[in-house]
Design a protein around this motif. Sequence first.
Motif, mmCIF file in Angstrom:
data_model
loop_
_atom_site.group_PDB
_atom_site.id
_atom_site.type_symbol
_atom_site.label_atom_id
_atom_site.label_comp_id
_atom_site.label_asym_id
_atom_site.label_seq_id
_atom_site.Cartn_x
_atom_site.Cartn_y
_atom_site.Cartn_z
ATOM 1 N N SER A 110 0.806 -1.220 -0.023
ATOM 2 C CA SER A 110 -0.077 0.013 0.023
ATOM 3 C C SER A 110 0.854 1.083 0.056
ATOM 4 O O SER A 110 0.482 2.234 -0.399
ATOM 5 C CB SER A 110 -1.025 0.074 0.963
ATOM 6 O OG SER A 110 -0.263 0.291 2.539
ATOM 7 N N TYR A 145 1.178 2.630 -3.322
ATOM 8 C CA TYR A 145 0.177 3.179 -4.090
ATOM 9 C C TYR A 145 -0.295 4.225 -3.609
ATOM 10 O O TYR A 145 -0.938 5.294 -4.411
ATOM 11 C CB TYR A 145 -0.986 2.105 -3.731
ATOM 12 C CG TYR A 145 -2.520 2.332 -4.466
ATOM 13 C CD1 TYR A 145 -2.714 2.300 -5.560
ATOM 14 C CD2 TYR A 145 -3.672 2.668 -3.771
ATOM 15 C CE1 TYR A 145 -3.656 2.345 -6.573
ATOM 16 C CE2 TYR A 145 -4.762 3.073 -4.301
ATOM 17 C CZ TYR A 145 -4.681 2.828 -5.770
ATOM 18 O OH TYR A 145 -5.947 2.987 -6.518
ATOM 19 N N LYS A 202 -1.128 -4.696 -10.090
ATOM 20 C CA LYS A 202 -1.065 -3.393 -9.602
ATOM 21 C C LYS A 202 -1.714 -3.746 -8.216
ATOM 22 O O LYS A 202 -2.649 -2.733 -7.616
ATOM 23 C CB LYS A 202 -1.622 -2.122 -10.198
ATOM 24 C CG LYS A 202 -0.743 -2.073 -11.615
ATOM 25 C CD LYS A 202 -1.460 -1.016 -12.449
ATOM 26 C CE LYS A 202 -0.560 -0.439 -13.809
ATOM 27 N NZ LYS A 202 -0.507 -1.802 -14.448
ATOM 28 N N GLN A 250 -2.300 -4.124 -3.870
ATOM 29 C CA GLN A 250 -1.975 -3.913 -2.161
ATOM 30 C C GLN A 250 -3.041 -4.818 -1.629
ATOM 31 O O GLN A 250 -4.123 -5.202 -1.971
ATOM 32 C CB GLN A 250 -2.200 -2.669 -2.036
ATOM 33 C CG GLN A 250 -3.653 -2.019 -2.317
ATOM 34 C CD GLN A 250 -3.989 -0.682 -1.961
ATOM 35 O OE1 GLN A 250 -3.139 0.128 -1.208
ATOM 36 N NE2 GLN A 250 -5.053 -0.131 -2.242
#
Length: 364
Positions: free
Chosen positions: A229, A232, A258, A260
């Motif tokens: 995370s 992101y 992509k 988390q």
Amino acid sequence: MVGTMHAWHAVERGHEVVHIERESEARGASLRNFGQIWVSGRAGGEELDTALRARELWEGIGERIPGLGFRPNGSLTPLRTDLELAVAEAALGREDAAARGYKLLGADEARALNPALRGAFSTALWCERDAAVEPRTAQLALKAALLASGRYTYLGGREVREVLGDNAVRDDHGDVHRGDVVVLCTGAWLGGLVRELVPDLPVRRVRLQMMQTAPLGEPLTTSVADADSFRYYPAYASEALDALNAGQAQDPTAAAHKMQLLMVQRKDGGLTIGDTHEYEHPFAFDVLEEPYEHLVRVVESFLGRPLPKIQRRWAGVYAQCTDTSRVVHRQQVRDGVWLVAGPGGRGMTCSPAIAEKTANELGW
């Protein structure tokens, strides 16, 4: 949820509202999300201010409407490597760290907050200001409270097809609705009327996969994220994050999709777990198993036990401003007609404050 929150602020200020909704009931991103009021990762400045104000509004509305399921549960991000720890320490050095409620905890301190985390980790980043609501019921509970006001009319199963003069719209039943102001909160619907009104709308669609388990059998007292995370969310941008990206490769499946980890416990004890991000159109129509398998491995490594049976898997689509530094795209498209779109993954978190700002700017 963004549209319903606009209705909430209008009714609260004494106005009458007609709410026109494409579906008979909400079915999109307003229900297909974590229900997290996520302050921790927000970019500094306007985005964080919006999230903190929304957190305050959610708590106040939740006190009045228990069906929202609001709870100030905070979040923990367990950390395992020195590179991950360095990113957390950089976040603690932010000027706004105290406003987010950041604190670095040892493993024993983190387990005292969330005893379900029995897996291996050395430290954890705590964010006290994160919270949660129940996504499958929050919008319905809010709508029920609005209906009880006597100043709110809900017209489900109708689609606005045309914007007319004199602050009016025509729906697909041929009915015309007039008011002092029209606010179009179109969610992930960016074609049709929206394209006609704003052909170059700076908003894109994003698709994600999520899942929900059977009851865990014990409380998961905080929301949980993983160190992916950090890659992101803009709050963690730093030289330490650059070092993490350069020195600690993401799992290939997580990188390809992509990903988390975000996880929150539902009222029934099940866990909502995700997520992936897909940006290239056209989106796939099916869900892929590899991302779910990756998430199961990550969650079980934190819990130190097998996950309960996965009961639901789904995909959702939300709209996001192409300029991701913007909280939302708010534009006057005709006299008396405003379009509010593209909050991205901030929609559930920020919707009360987004709607409040619209109300304040329009002088409701």
